[in-house]
Motif scaffolding. Structure first.
Motif, PDB file in Angstrom:
ATOM      1  N   ILE A  16       0.838  -1.198   0.000  1.00 27.34           N
ATOM      2  CA  ILE A  16       0.000   0.000   0.000  1.00 27.34           C
ATOM      3  C   ILE A  16       0.874   1.250   0.000  1.00 27.34           C
ATOM      4  O   ILE A  16       1.750   1.413   0.847  1.00 27.34           O
ATOM      5  N   ASP A  25       0.249   5.037   0.524  1.00 25.91           N
ATOM      6  CA  ASP A  25      -0.835   5.853   1.086  1.00 25.91           C
ATOM      7  C   ASP A  25      -0.425   7.324   1.101  1.00 25.91           C
ATOM      8  O   ASP A  25       0.629   7.670   1.616  1.00 25.91           O
ATOM      9  N   TYR A  51     -10.629  10.970   5.384  1.00 25.17           N
ATOM     10  CA  TYR A  51     -11.125   9.596   5.426  1.00 25.17           C
ATOM     11  C   TYR A  51     -11.326   9.191   6.875  1.00 25.17           C
ATOM     12  O   TYR A  51     -10.554   9.576   7.748  1.00 25.17           O
ATOM     13  N   GLY A  55     -11.212   5.732   8.597  1.00 26.65           N
ATOM     14  CA  GLY A  55     -10.823   4.395   8.167  1.00 26.65           C
ATOM     15  C   GLY A  55     -10.573   4.423   6.669  1.00 26.65           C
ATOM     16  O   GLY A  55      -9.815   5.244   6.169  1.00 26.65           O
ATOM     17  N   GLU A  56     -11.267   3.564   5.942  1.00 23.22           N
ATOM     18  CA  GLU A  56     -11.127   3.541   4.479  1.00 23.22           C
ATOM     19  C   GLU A  56     -12.277   4.255   3.777  1.00 23.22           C
ATOM     20  O   GLU A  56     -12.357   4.242   2.550  1.00 23.22           O
ATOM     21  N   SER A  57     -13.156   4.893   4.543  1.00 23.40           N
ATOM     22  CA  SER A  57     -14.328   5.558   3.966  1.00 23.40           C
ATOM     23  C   SER A  57     -14.037   7.028   3.711  1.00 23.40           C
ATOM     24  O   SER A  57     -13.618   7.763   4.619  1.00 23.40           O
ATOM     25  N   LYS A  73      -8.771   7.524  13.970  1.00 29.34           N
ATOM     26  CA  LYS A  73      -9.459   6.865  12.857  1.00 29.34           C
ATOM     27  C   LYS A  73      -9.528   7.711  11.597  1.00 29.34           C
ATOM     28  O   LYS A  73      -9.925   7.214  10.539  1.00 29.34           O
ATOM     29  N   THR A 102      -7.854  10.200   8.657  1.00 34.60           N
ATOM     30  CA  THR A 102      -6.638  10.611   7.959  1.00 34.60           C
ATOM     31  C   THR A 102      -6.969  11.740   7.000  1.00 34.60           C
ATOM     32  O   THR A 102      -8.124  11.938   6.622  1.00 34.60           O
ATOM     33  N   GLN A 134      -3.475   4.929  -2.780  1.00 30.49           N
ATOM     34  CA  GLN A 134      -4.710   5.517  -2.281  1.00 30.49           C
ATOM     35  C   GLN A 134      -4.480   6.838  -1.557  1.00 30.49           C
ATOM     36  O   GLN A 134      -3.381   7.175  -1.142  1.00 30.49           O
ATOM     37  N   LYS A 135      -5.588   7.598  -1.450  1.00 35.74           N
ATOM     38  CA  LYS A 135      -5.698   8.782  -0.599  1.00 35.74           C
ATOM     39  C   LYS A 135      -4.744   9.910  -0.975  1.00 35.74           C
ATOM     40  O   LYS A 135      -4.198  10.588  -0.114  1.00 35.74           O
TER      41      LYS A 135
END
Length: 268
Positions: free
Chosen positions: A8, A10, A59, A61-63, A212, A214, A238-239
């Motif tokens: 990953i 990030d 975000y 978590g991953e949402s 939780k 980011t 990601q992100k």
């Protein structure tokens, strides 16, 4: 290696220091009991203080979380596609005697901006720090900062930087207000104050967001400049962030690059 799973890359960092709102005065919002606030990290070198609020990409978590917006959309992931759920400025023939206007520098909407003297948005500072997304020619959405608000004229002003809304004679037009503390009313939304970097969050599932959340701080996951003969495989990238909401490059190269022979596969 790292085993069977994909590595990953990030583009975000932990956003900590959240405090639960203790009163409506504390967070200036009727949903204060569900809200938390914190100060965002310093502006990344790739952004400016003005673009940071719209490009931060938070975000839980991953949402992905979303800037507070009005109208609320059925699926905020489609924020820049779902114009049918934006506010509507009717074409001239369908206005029923109401004086609307939408041009490259202003929107006049008496049904929304201070529709009655007692409406909550009749304060001239109501849309400070807010942005507006407008459907423009080329079937694109242009998001720009609101520069001023005149409640008595039912008008906001902005600069579309050369973009033009659709002709009022032939088309309905559509717009969406974003990043306004007063419209923060849904789980998964937040407001970002440009001047202070204060972020007010309505977290998902009413969870305490500490540890939780980011915030995106990098614009590119992999940058290979002008190099050639590069194989990129097996990553989750990601992100990332960019100049506007949802932007950022997973993989990028120099604009003047003359390299060749790139293999990019099996990434997410």
């Amino acid at each position: 290696g790292w085993g069977a799973s994909k590595a990953i890359i990030d583009g975000s960092e932990i956003f900590s220091g959240w405090t639960k709102c203790s009163s409506q005065i504390d967070c200036n919002n009727p949903n204060w009991q569900n809200l938390y606030y914190a100060t965002a990290p310093s502006v990344p070198l790739t952004l400016t203080s003005e673009t940071y609020p719209i490009a931060a990409n938070l975000y839980q978590g991953e949402s992905l979380l979303f800037l507070a917006h009005d109208p609320n959309l059925p699926n905020p992931y489609l924020m820049y596609d779902d114009i049918q759920n934006y506010r509507v400025i009717p074409m001239i023939s369908n206005r029923g005697g109401i004086t609307y206007s939408i041009i490259s520098t202003e929107i006049i909407d008496p049904t929304y901006f201070c529709p009655t003297p007692s409406s909550p948005n009749c304060d001239s500072n109501y849309y400070t720090n807010s942005w507006v997304s407008i459907h423009v020619y080329g079937n694109k959405i242009k998001t720009t900062k609101i520069l001023s608000y005149s409640p008595t004229e039912h008008k906001i002003t902005y600069d579309l930087a050369g973009k033009v809304p659709y002709d009022e004679t032939d088309y309905d037009n559509h717009y969406l207000i974003t990043n306004n503390l007063n419209i923060l009313d849904t789980s998964g939304e937040y407001y970002f104050d440009e001047a202070t970097r204060k972020v007010v969050l309505y977290p998902l599932n009413n969870e305490n967001p500490e540890g939780k959340v980011t915030i995106s701080s990098r614009t590119s996951g992999i940058y290979f400049g002008s190099k050639s003969n590069i194989d990129i495989e097996g990553f989750i990238i990601q992100k990332m962030t960019g100049d506007s909401t949802f932007e950022g490059s997973s993989i990028s190269k120099s604009r003047s690059a003359t390299g060749n022979n790139y293999i990019i596969k099996n990434n997410e």
